[in-house]
Design a protein around this motif. Structure first.
Motif, short mmCIF file in Angstrom:
data_model
loop_
_atom_site.label_atom_id
_atom_site.label_comp_id
_atom_site.label_asym_id
_atom_site.label_seq_id
_atom_site.Cartn_x
_atom_site.Cartn_y
_atom_site.Cartn_z
N ARG A 125 0.82 -1.03 -0.03
CA ARG A 125 -0.11 0.08 -0.12
C ARG A 125 0.73 1.35 -0.10
N ALA A 126 0.43 2.20 -0.74
CA ALA A 126 1.11 3.62 -0.44
C ALA A 126 -0.01 4.23 -1.06
N SER A 127 0.09 5.78 -0.52
CA SER A 127 -0.96 6.75 -0.89
C SER A 127 -0.97 6.90 -2.17
N ARG A 143 -2.98 9.43 -5.16
CA ARG A 143 -3.51 10.66 -5.50
C ARG A 143 -3.84 11.04 -6.96
N ASN A 183 -4.88 19.68 -1.36
CA ASN A 183 -5.24 18.40 -1.74
C ASN A 183 -6.29 18.44 -2.72
N PHE A 190 -6.13 17.35 -5.81
CA PHE A 190 -6.26 16.33 -6.50
C PHE A 190 -7.49 15.39 -5.91
N CYS A 236 -5.85 7.74 0.04
CA CYS A 236 -4.73 8.63 0.57
C CYS A 236 -5.38 9.27 1.86
N TRP A 237 -4.96 9.10 3.12
CA TRP A 237 -5.43 9.72 4.30
C TRP A 237 -5.00 11.34 4.10
N LEU A 238 -6.12 11.92 4.45
CA LEU A 238 -5.65 13.54 4.30
C LEU A 238 -6.24 14.37 5.56
N ALA A 239 -5.29 14.98 6.05
CA ALA A 239 -5.51 15.83 7.24
C ALA A 239 -5.53 17.30 7.17
N ALA A 240 -5.01 17.63 5.71
CA ALA A 240 -4.83 19.07 5.45
C ALA A 240 -6.38 19.43 4.94
N ILE A 247 4.52 15.79 -4.07
CA ILE A 247 4.19 15.48 -2.59
C ILE A 247 4.97 14.39 -1.91
N ALA A 291 7.48 14.38 1.37
CA ALA A 291 7.28 13.72 2.64
C ALA A 291 8.40 12.32 2.83
N SER A 319 7.90 9.81 1.16
CA SER A 319 7.01 8.64 1.39
C SER A 319 7.26 7.03 1.43
N ARG A 356 10.87 4.32 5.84
CA ARG A 356 10.33 4.21 7.16
C ARG A 356 11.45 3.96 8.01
#
Ligand code: FMN
Length: 184
Positions: free
Chosen positions: A10-12, A14, A70, A72, A121-125, A163, A167, A169, A172
């Motif tokens: 899994r990867a984000s 967009r 975000n 996208f 994709c988790w988004l908090a912005a 993006i 990050a 991404s 790890r």
């Protein structure tokens, strides 16, 4: 697929194809969220599901200034907003577990989606205040996160490449940096 392979692959995502998510798969994704564990089994999560791209486009313009980063999401065929109802909170050690519970549930949905090749994709912005007003979300709810869902496009845009590169991404921490083997 083994669960560890699912998690590792899994990867984000967009960039999305416009193809809709079949209804039975979308229901399975939501079911994965429903089955999540929660503190005292309070099940505080609440999900707002958008499957009409025109509404998603409108939503993308109502996430506040920070939410424009975000933008996208406006190409996604599906978008889910994860909310948490504070009236179902369990507070232990000054920690509000309704937010934790909702994150667990949403991640189960994200992994289930990926098992069907559906990216997210988790988004908090986003501005919670602007979004909550636009969606007329009940006062006791918090907006925890948003995620687009859809089949990944073949090509990533320059912006989305930037993006994930910003990050770092793909990186790890090493296991030894995050684990203490307690031997006392
Ligand atoms: C709580 C949370 C909030 C995030 N918010 C954003 C966001 O607002 N915009 C974005 O493009 N990515 C966002 N991300 C995605 C992270 O940048 C991404 O998960 C991280 O770089 C690791 O990359 P990967 O998901 O591809 O493994 C968020 C991820 C999490 C878990």
């Amino acid at each position: 697929m083994e669960i560890i392979e699912l998690i590792a692959s899994r990867a984000s995502v967009r960039d999305f194809l416009p193809d809709p998510i079949p209804e039975e798969i979308l229901k399975e994704i939501l079911e994965a969220g429903r089955l999540a564990p929660s503190a005292q089994n309070r099940q505080p999560w609440r999900y707002l599901v958008f499957t009409d791209n025109a509404r998603i486009k409108k939503l993308a313009l109502n996430c506040g200034l920070i939410g424009l980063s975000n933008f996208f999401i406006s190409k996604a065929p599906c978008l889910i907003i994860a909310c948490a109802d504070s009236s179902r909170n369990v507070r232990i050690n000054h920690q509000d577990y309704y937010l934790v519970d909702t994150a667990i549930s949403f991640q189960q949905m994200i992994l289930t989606a990926w098992s069907h090749g559906i990216g997210s994709c988790w988004l908090a912005a986003f501005s919670e205040k602007t979004l909550a007003k636009y969606l007329k979300i009940p006062k006791s709810w918090r907006v925890v996160a948003l995620s687009p869902f859809g089949y990944p496009a073949d090509e990533k845009t320059m912006y989305t490449k930037m993006i994930s590169s910003f990050a770092k991404s793909g990186e790890r921490q090493a296991l030894e940096d995050m684990v203490s083997w307690w031997k006392r």
